[in-house]
Design an enzyme around this catalytic site. Structure first.
Site, PDB file in Angstrom:
ATOM      1  N   GLU A 207      -7.953   3.669  12.427  1.00  0.00           N
ATOM      2  CA  GLU A 207      -6.877   3.145  13.268  1.00  0.00           C
ATOM      3  C   GLU A 207      -6.565   3.987  14.492  1.00  0.00           C
ATOM      4  O   GLU A 207      -5.668   3.649  15.264  1.00  0.00           O
ATOM      5  CB  GLU A 207      -5.604   2.978  12.435  1.00  0.00           C
ATOM      6  CG  GLU A 207      -5.126   4.254  11.760  1.00  0.00           C
ATOM      7  CD  GLU A 207      -3.888   4.036  10.908  1.00  0.00           C
ATOM      8  OE1 GLU A 207      -2.785   4.070  11.487  1.00  0.00           O
ATOM      9  OE2 GLU A 207      -4.032   3.821   9.689  1.00  0.00           O
TER      10      GLU A 207
ATOM     11  N   ASP B  11       0.859  -1.183   0.000  1.00  0.00           N
ATOM     12  CA  ASP B  11       0.000   0.000   0.000  1.00  0.00           C
ATOM     13  C   ASP B  11       0.890   1.227   0.000  1.00  0.00           C
ATOM     14  O   ASP B  11       1.979   1.220   0.579  1.00  0.00           O
ATOM     15  CB  ASP B  11      -0.977  -0.008   1.181  1.00  0.00           C
ATOM     16  CG  ASP B  11      -0.296  -0.031   2.532  1.00  0.00           C
ATOM     17  OD1 ASP B  11      -0.074   1.059   3.097  1.00  0.00           O
ATOM     18  OD2 ASP B  11       0.015  -1.127   3.027  1.00  0.00           O
TER      19      ASP B  11
END
Length: 326
Positions: A106, A13
């Site tokens: 997150e 990513d």
């Protein structure tokens, strides 16, 4: 949860922090998929988003995108989903890619309760699916995943746990991972510096098949303008995969020397912009979270568009002095 196994397909990513990427080299190194940062908050768009999507698609990789979630209310969550969906429309929408969009949740800047966190997460996910027609994936950390209740277990999990010996922990919502981000310090040909490494729980063919129904148009010919019919006077003629460079206003194409000087100047501007609009660095996350949680109803500041390196240093110093403690 399950361990990594030989034969599972590998991917990465990326965001603007990886800079200019040679996607052909990335693909040749054995990477079959990539998740590319698109957006954050209600207004921010990663400056390399479209360039990275186009480069990865051209190299033949399976491509998905992600949104860094900051929502603290249902209204903000829905606004973030709309911002993400609108940005995906710039490359033909979520269905123009092979992999679903991702909610990257997150941290908890609003100091929400677990119930509130699940409420805003569901608001974002349902609104994003309504706008894109594609069921999203949830990305989160190994410990942070414990905040999510079983009702979110129907969403595929992309979990971060940086370890070569320990698997991600089983959670109320998930007993298996679909994607595992197993290190943030990987090395891949075509990328300078470190990059996050990921593994899918199956082969490349299984990955493509898993999301084929959700993303029925996996290979747009022109991802920045998916409705372009190519040559309208001859529908059988495919679009030119290497369109000529648009000349500057003077009417003449740039020379090689001019192009090199232009690229160097652009790279310098990008570096300066990145310093002024950084994502929250790891070393500043605790300080930023504490400052935002100090008064959740009237936050001390907003970093939807990122902030400068000097700002994060200032917040960290203030945090160390205990100024965000009630």
């Amino acid at each position: 949860m399950q361990n990594r196994t030989q034969g599972n397909t590998q991917g990465i990513d990326v965001s603007r922090y990886q800079g200019n990427i040679d996607w052909a080299k990335v693909k040749a190194s054995g990477m079959t998929f990539v998740f590319i940062k698109a957006t954050e908050g209600r207004t921010y768009i990663d400056p390399n988003f479209q360039k990275n999507v186009n480069g990865a698609l051209t190299a033949g990789m399976m491509v998905g995108t992600y949104h860094f979630f900051r929502g603290t209310t249902v209204e903000i969550a829905r606004a973030e989903a709309a911002h993400y969906a609108n940005t995906l429309n710039q490359i033909g929408g979520a269905k123009a890619l092979q992999l679903p969009p991702v909610m990257d949740y997150e941290n908890n800047p609003g100091n929400l309760s677990k119930a509130q966190m699940n409420t805003v997460a569901k608001a974002f996910l349902t609104e994003l699916q309504r706008l894109t027609g594609v069921k999203p994936i949830i990305y989160t950390g190994n410990s942070f995943a414990s905040n999510f209740d079983a009702s979110l277990g129907s969403y595929d999990l992309w979990v971060a746990r940086y370890s070569t010996t320990r698997v991600p922990d089983a959670q109320p919502a998930w007993k298996r991972w679909t994607f595992w981000q197993y290190t943030d310090s990987g090395k891949v040909n075509g990328i300078s510096g470190n990059v996050d490494m990921n593994e899918f729980e199956g082969t490349a063919a299984q990955l493509r098949a898993r999301y084929a129904a959700a993303t029925p148009n996996p290979s747009p010919t022109n991802p920045t303008n998916p409705t372009n019919p190519g040559n309208p006077s001859n529908p059988t003629t495919p679009p030119n995969p290497n369109p000529p460079t648009v000349p500057p206003k003077g009417g003449e194409p740039m020379t090689a020397e001019e192009k090199a000087a232009f690229d160097a100047l652009k790279a310098q501007v990008d570096r300066l912009q990145a310093r002024q609009q950084m994502e929250v660095p790891v070393w500043a996350k605790a300080a930023v979270d504490a400052a935002l949680a100090y008064d959740a109803k009237n936050p001390l500041f907003s970093i939807d568009n990122g902030a400068s390196y000097d700002f994060y240093r200032f917040i960290t110093v203030m945090h160390r002095r205990g100024l965000f403690k009630k």
